[in-house]
Structures are given as C-alpha cells and as structure tokens.
Design a protein around this motif. Sequence first.
Motif, PDB file in Angstrom:
ATOM      1  N   TYR A   1      62.243  22.120  35.956  1.00 12.37           N
ATOM      2  CA  TYR A   1      61.943  21.117  34.937  1.00 12.37           C
ATOM      3  C   TYR A   1      62.788  21.389  33.701  1.00 12.37           C
ATOM      4  O   TYR A   1      63.258  22.501  33.477  1.00 12.37           O
TER       5      TYR A   1
ATOM      6  N   LEU B   1      60.372  17.438  36.819  1.00 10.56           N
ATOM      7  CA  LEU B   1      59.977  16.618  35.672  1.00 10.56           C
ATOM      8  C   LEU B   1      60.776  16.987  34.433  1.00 10.56           C
ATOM      9  O   LEU B   1      61.498  17.985  34.400  1.00 10.56           O
TER      10      LEU B   1
ATOM     11  N   SER C   1      58.780  11.632  36.306  1.00  9.46           N
ATOM     12  CA  SER C   1      57.617  12.386  35.821  1.00  9.46           C
ATOM     13  C   SER C   1      57.959  13.102  34.525  1.00  9.46           C
ATOM     14  O   SER C   1      59.041  13.697  34.400  1.00  9.46           O
TER      15      SER C   1
ATOM     16  N   GLN D   1      56.170   8.451  34.399  1.00  8.57           N
ATOM     17  CA  GLN D   1      54.862   8.880  34.889  1.00  8.57           C
ATOM     18  C   GLN D   1      54.392  10.053  34.027  1.00  8.57           C
ATOM     19  O   GLN D   1      54.876  11.179  34.170  1.00  8.57           O
TER      20      GLN D   1
ATOM     21  N   GLU E   1      52.373  12.936  33.202  1.00  7.12           N
ATOM     22  CA  GLU E   1      51.499  13.833  33.946  1.00  7.12           C
ATOM     23  C   GLU E   1      50.638  14.713  33.049  1.00  7.12           C
ATOM     24  O   GLU E   1      49.625  15.245  33.491  1.00  7.12           O
TER      25      GLU E   1
END
Length: 444
Positions: A106, A127, A151, A200, A202
């Motif tokens: 990430y 993400l 994400s 998205q 999270e």
Amino acid sequence: MYLHGSSRINDKGHLEIGGCDTVELAKQYGTPLYVLDERYIRERMKALKQAAAQSGLSMQVAYASKALSTLAICRIVDEEGLFLDVVSGGELFTAEQAGFPSKRIYFHGNNKSIDELEMALSMGIRLFVVDNFIEMELLETLAREKKQIVSVLLRITPGVEAHTHAYIQTGQEDSKFGFALTSGLAHQAARQAHRSPYLQLEGYHCHIGSQIFELEAFSVAIEKMAHFAYQLWNEESIPCKLFNVGGGFGIRYREDDYPPTPEAFVQTIAANIKHSFARFPEYPEVWLEPGRYLVGEAGTTLYTIGTIKEIPGIRTYVSVDGGMTDNPRPALYQAEYDAILANRASESKEQLVSIAGKCCESGDMLIWDISLPTVKTGDLLAVGSTGAYNYSMASNYNRLRRPAMVLVSDGKAELIVERESYEDLISHDRIPKRLKKRQSVELC
C-alpha cells in the motif's frame, strides 16, 4: 554499547555479529560498512506477528519500507508474510523488482505524483492511503479513466502529540500530513470518498510519530479515531472495515533506553481497539506499520578511526571515515547512539572522546562524549542501532561514496548493497558541449 540480537564479543576480543567477526568484515568490504543481522530482523518480524495473532483481533503487520528499502530487505519481508508500506515511486519500483506481491503493498505519502499514482494503479496494489483532497481528486480521475474501483484509507491527524522530537511528530494538528480531525476536514474527506463511485473507502489511518516509548499516546489516539469513525458510521452509514494505527514503536539506541516489548505494544493497541470500537457491530481489521522497530537494532555501522585531535582541558575529537553522509540523524534531530571499539571490544574504557565525521560541517558529529578504550588511529568503531534511516537517508555530500551493506547470518556475510565507486558519483553528470576541454595553463 548494548549488544543486540546475535552480537557478542568473541575470544579475540572482537565484536561479532551473526557469527561474523566485524574486523574481518571491515578487511573484506572496507569501511564505512553497514552490517545487518538477518536473524534478528526475522525474529522481530515473527515476534510482532505472533503478538498480533494472539491479540484476539484480525491484525496484520506491515513493514514501513522508508526505514530501509533494498531488494534483499523486500525479499525478507515477503518471506515473513508481512505487508509492505511504500512512500515513493522508488520504493514501489524496488518492491516490484524484488518480486514483492502487489496485493500486499500500500502507498503512503503527502505528495504522490501522477506518475507514481499511475505506476501503483498499473501494478494493482492493495490500497492507497490518501493524504489530502488534491490526491483524492487525482486518484478519482485516474480511476475513472481506467474504469477501476480503487481501495483507499484516509490519513487522519487526530491532534495527539507523541513525546518525541518535533521533527518526527506527525499526529499533532499542525502537521503536513493528513486530514485534521478537529477542524472537520477529516469528516468532509470521509463523506467525499464515500460518495465517489471510483473510490472504495475501507477505513482510516493514523500515525502519531516515531520512536515512541509512552503507550498512552496510542490509547488517546485510538479513542479519538474510534469516536470519529463511530460518528460517520452511526449518522451516515460510512463503515470502518480497516483501521491502520501506524507505527512509531521505539527502539533501543543507548544503554539507558527501555522501549516496550512487542507484546506490550500490541496488547495496548488491542485493548484500546476493543474498548473504543465496542459500539460497532464488529471490530475493524487492524494494521500495524513499524519500520524502525523491525530493522533498526539489527544494523551496525563500522568505521575506521583516522585523525585524533586533543584540545587540552576541553575535548578530544576522534574522526571516522564516515559521518553525516551515512548517518544524518544526529545532525538532523540530535539522535544519540552508543558505540564500541570493534577490534578491542573487551578492553576497559579509559578515555572520554567525541566522534566526529569527515564532512566539512561543524555539525557533523556522530556521538558527543562517549567513553572508550584509549583510541588509536586505525581502530575500528562500531555504532549500534543503525539499521533504520541511515542508508535510506544517506547522501553524497562532499562527494563521499555511500557505503556497502552486508547481511550476516550463521557465520556468512553476503553483500546486498555495493559500495559506490567514484565513477558512480559522476555517472549522471553531463558537460555541455560549449565547455570544451582546454589545455591546462601553467602558472609561473
């Protein structure tokens, strides 16, 4: 110097790391030399993972690669099953070249470029930790163009000031990082991300600083973040599936440092998550992202002592063949280190000296006032806990070459970073054609 991991004093009175005599390492690879204790790195990773598994929560450990990013380190992180936190295209490229799984990567950072975002999207990383509104808009635009759903976590600054140096505090309200909690910007960012058809959301990320010993700061930050997340969930049905509590776990640099154990860090975080998130239908998945904690104490830097300057009644300066180019932390924020003479490690300490670097800066001091055996030119100095933010922050100031790095384990030493050559220093230099090479002019 506190002996970390596999370090010990052998029968010759030499410092030994990973079964390798540091005097022999210096002869073979030269100095300055970064030495990494592989077994100790793996033990730290395993200890945190085990503590996480016993926390009673779904908890993942990530390695913050800004502490030390090399191909070999990425391979170790992968083998130990950790996630990887990157903060630049360079760190992302390093991970890719090492074959690190993209779904365990990430991307952090307060000023990600379009090129970096596109590179990460093309790799399909897990993400992005979104740091500001401009990044959110850029990421949404790129996701729309690529017809992807991306994400994200939002980095939140909760207004918690950890007791550490001001330069490595990151959770206070006045910070270049993240969306401020008390100003309402964090709420605005969560709503905007939640409404986006291409993002998205999270959950949230919170990092309050580095080299933290006092666990209370984590407790306060988690409580604030849970209250924030509950407001958004209760009032606007914005879920919090994932909560990254950051890193910042302190390590031992000096004999009188007593950082908490891996179990203490994890137990404190887990207990506060369970308490503060109790109103939710279920607890979020929790991520930890230590960097220094996993590699810092595993590193030792070897130097050869050169000139010795005694100022009677004031100070004795002992100069080494490195300095702020391979370890800028003392000059940057007054970081303190311990050291021993690696070639005379069992001898008694008789002399108070200060360790100076070779750069043309008065501030190039590695250690002020340390007791060592009577120092001689040619001695080998070992400075401990240099595995984090030393190589990664190294420079070529004064056209000094960056050191080599070796990984040691079970009596074997393997080169994982080659020493720069003088040719490396000028490899990217270019001379405009108008600056023609001319005959030298002899001066009478």
